[in-house]
Design a protein around this motif. Sequence first.
Motif, mmCIF file in Angstrom:
data_model
loop_
_atom_site.group_PDB
_atom_site.id
_atom_site.type_symbol
_atom_site.label_atom_id
_atom_site.label_comp_id
_atom_site.label_asym_id
_atom_site.label_seq_id
_atom_site.Cartn_x
_atom_site.Cartn_y
_atom_site.Cartn_z
ATOM 1 N N MET A 124 0.865 -1.179 0.000
ATOM 2 C CA MET A 124 0.000 0.000 0.000
ATOM 3 C C MET A 124 0.906 1.234 0.000
ATOM 4 S SD MET A 124 -3.074 -1.434 0.308
ATOM 5 C CE MET A 124 -4.158 -0.064 0.676
ATOM 6 N N ALA A 125 0.426 2.318 -0.595
ATOM 7 C CA ALA A 125 1.201 3.565 -0.632
ATOM 8 C C ALA A 125 0.296 4.749 -0.351
ATOM 9 C CB ALA A 125 1.857 3.729 -1.997
ATOM 10 N N ASN A 126 0.904 5.863 0.068
ATOM 11 C CA ASN A 126 0.104 7.071 0.247
ATOM 12 C C ASN A 126 0.109 7.918 -1.031
ATOM 13 O OD1 ASN A 126 2.764 7.968 0.537
ATOM 14 N ND2 ASN A 126 2.403 9.007 2.478
ATOM 15 N N PHE A 127 1.182 7.850 -1.811
ATOM 16 C CA PHE A 127 1.247 8.467 -3.134
ATOM 17 C C PHE A 127 2.480 7.919 -3.832
ATOM 18 C CE2 PHE A 127 3.082 11.469 -0.082
ATOM 19 C CZ PHE A 127 4.354 11.669 -0.588
ATOM 20 N N ARG A 128 2.617 8.194 -5.113
ATOM 21 C CA ARG A 128 3.744 7.672 -5.891
ATOM 22 C C ARG A 128 5.074 8.075 -5.254
ATOM 23 N NH1 ARG A 128 4.175 7.206 -12.210
ATOM 24 N NH2 ARG A 128 6.191 6.205 -12.312
ATOM 25 N N ASN A 129 5.915 7.080 -5.052
ATOM 26 C CA ASN A 129 7.232 7.243 -4.428
ATOM 27 C C ASN A 129 7.172 7.778 -3.001
ATOM 28 O OD1 ASN A 129 8.767 6.279 -6.659
ATOM 29 N ND2 ASN A 129 8.450 8.251 -7.663
ATOM 30 N N GLY A 130 6.008 7.709 -2.393
ATOM 31 C CA GLY A 130 5.847 8.149 -1.012
ATOM 32 C C GLY A 130 6.098 7.006 -0.039
ATOM 33 N N THR A 131 5.405 7.052 1.065
ATOM 34 C CA THR A 131 5.526 6.011 2.074
ATOM 35 C C THR A 131 4.851 4.747 1.568
ATOM 36 O OG1 THR A 131 5.495 7.671 3.820
ATOM 37 C CG2 THR A 131 5.011 5.405 4.474
ATOM 38 N N ASP B 290 -5.428 0.721 13.638
ATOM 39 C CA ASP B 290 -4.338 1.661 13.901
ATOM 40 C C ASP B 290 -3.000 1.014 13.565
ATOM 41 O OD1 ASP B 290 -6.053 3.620 14.847
ATOM 42 O OD2 ASP B 290 -5.922 2.919 16.922
ATOM 43 N N GLY B 291 -2.041 1.830 13.223
ATOM 44 C CA GLY B 291 -0.702 1.334 12.953
ATOM 45 C C GLY B 291 0.011 2.190 11.929
ATOM 46 N N PHE B 292 1.140 1.686 11.451
ATOM 47 C CA PHE B 292 1.995 2.421 10.527
ATOM 48 C C PHE B 292 1.241 2.874 9.290
ATOM 49 C CE2 PHE B 292 4.815 2.682 6.896
ATOM 50 C CZ PHE B 292 5.854 3.460 7.370
ATOM 51 N N ALA B 293 0.548 1.956 8.633
ATOM 52 C CA ALA B 293 -0.148 2.289 7.382
ATOM 53 C C ALA B 293 -1.205 3.363 7.609
ATOM 54 C CB ALA B 293 -0.773 1.041 6.765
ATOM 55 N N SER B 294 -1.918 3.269 8.700
ATOM 56 C CA SER B 294 -2.945 4.255 9.024
ATOM 57 C C SER B 294 -2.319 5.618 9.346
ATOM 58 C CB SER B 294 -3.771 3.763 10.210
ATOM 59 O OG SER B 294 -4.753 4.699 10.558
ATOM 60 N N GLU B 295 -1.250 5.605 10.116
ATOM 61 C CA GLU B 295 -0.570 6.845 10.493
ATOM 62 C C GLU B 295 -0.001 7.582 9.283
ATOM 63 O OE1 GLU B 295 2.407 5.780 13.374
ATOM 64 O OE2 GLU B 295 0.904 4.945 14.748
ATOM 65 N N HIS B 296 0.380 6.825 8.259
ATOM 66 C CA HIS B 296 1.009 7.423 7.071
ATOM 67 C C HIS B 296 0.060 7.499 5.877
ATOM 68 C CE1 HIS B 296 4.985 7.707 8.886
ATOM 69 N NE2 HIS B 296 4.677 6.577 9.491
ATOM 70 N N ASP B 297 -1.213 7.223 6.122
ATOM 71 C CA ASP B 297 -2.249 7.354 5.102
ATOM 72 C C ASP B 297 -2.001 6.476 3.864
ATOM 73 O OD1 ASP B 297 -4.743 8.483 4.564
ATOM 74 O OD2 ASP B 297 -3.874 10.009 3.261
ATOM 75 N N TRP C 23 14.585 -1.464 -4.303
ATOM 76 C CA TRP C 23 14.139 -2.727 -4.894
ATOM 77 C C TRP C 23 12.626 -2.885 -4.768
ATOM 78 C CZ3 TRP C 23 18.549 -5.994 -2.351
ATOM 79 C CH2 TRP C 23 19.759 -5.679 -2.983
ATOM 80 N N LYS C 24 12.075 -2.405 -3.653
ATOM 81 C CA LYS C 24 10.614 -2.451 -3.491
ATOM 82 C C LYS C 24 9.943 -1.540 -4.517
ATOM 83 C CE LYS C 24 11.043 -3.195 1.437
ATOM 84 N NZ LYS C 24 10.839 -2.606 2.760
ATOM 85 N N ASN D 116 3.323 -2.100 -12.050
ATOM 86 C CA ASN D 116 2.361 -1.008 -12.029
ATOM 87 C C ASN D 116 3.098 0.330 -12.215
ATOM 88 O OD1 ASN D 116 0.166 0.665 -11.544
ATOM 89 N ND2 ASN D 116 -0.106 0.058 -9.419
ATOM 90 N N PRO D 117 3.628 0.577 -13.414
ATOM 91 C CA PRO D 117 4.470 1.761 -13.627
ATOM 92 C C PRO D 117 3.771 3.097 -13.359
ATOM 93 C CG PRO D 117 4.039 0.622 -15.714
ATOM 94 C CD PRO D 117 3.492 -0.229 -14.623
ATOM 95 N N GLN D 118 2.470 3.147 -13.459
ATOM 96 C CA GLN D 118 1.735 4.389 -13.198
ATOM 97 C C GLN D 118 1.292 4.528 -11.743
ATOM 98 O OE1 GLN D 118 1.545 6.727 -15.584
ATOM 99 N NE2 GLN D 118 2.767 5.292 -16.787
ATOM 100 N N TRP D 119 1.576 3.518 -10.937
ATOM 101 C CA TRP D 119 1.164 3.499 -9.537
ATOM 102 C C TRP D 119 -0.351 3.661 -9.406
ATOM 103 C CZ3 TRP D 119 4.398 3.936 -4.848
ATOM 104 C CH2 TRP D 119 5.738 3.669 -5.088
ATOM 105 N N LYS D 120 -1.082 3.064 -10.322
ATOM 106 C CA LYS D 120 -2.544 3.118 -10.246
ATOM 107 C C LYS D 120 -3.030 2.310 -9.050
ATOM 108 C CE LYS D 120 -3.432 3.877 -15.099
ATOM 109 N NZ LYS D 120 -4.154 3.454 -16.285
#
Length: 103
Positions: free
Chosen positions: A12-19, A41-48, A78-79, A87-91
């Motif tokens: 999961m990501a918050n935006f392209r090249n983000g968290t 609650d947790g890391f993913a939630s805290e970082h949207d 690498w990730k 998913n090159p467009q991060w859709k």
Amino acid sequence: MRGDAVIAVYIMANFRNGTIYTGVTSHLFQRVWQHRTGVIDGFASEHDCKTLVWYEQHDSIVEAIVREKTIKKLRRVWKLALIEKANPQWKDLAADWFGDERT
């Protein structure tokens, strides 16, 4: 896929090249919904981290856990390459699962 219990490793990501957040689940649809709504609650939630940008299905949860641990040990670059290759467009790969049409 919605009603099916899909065993998967996912990112999961918050935006392209983000968290990014790497996880494992025995029910991908349900887990993505939990990330989207922030019910856990947790890391993913805290970082949207609400956008499904990569996933890989597995036949067993044990196999998926091993793969998740391997991915978590990888360097960030690498990730990102793993995401970009599939998913090159991060859709948002789950955009049409919930009717919110994220892209």
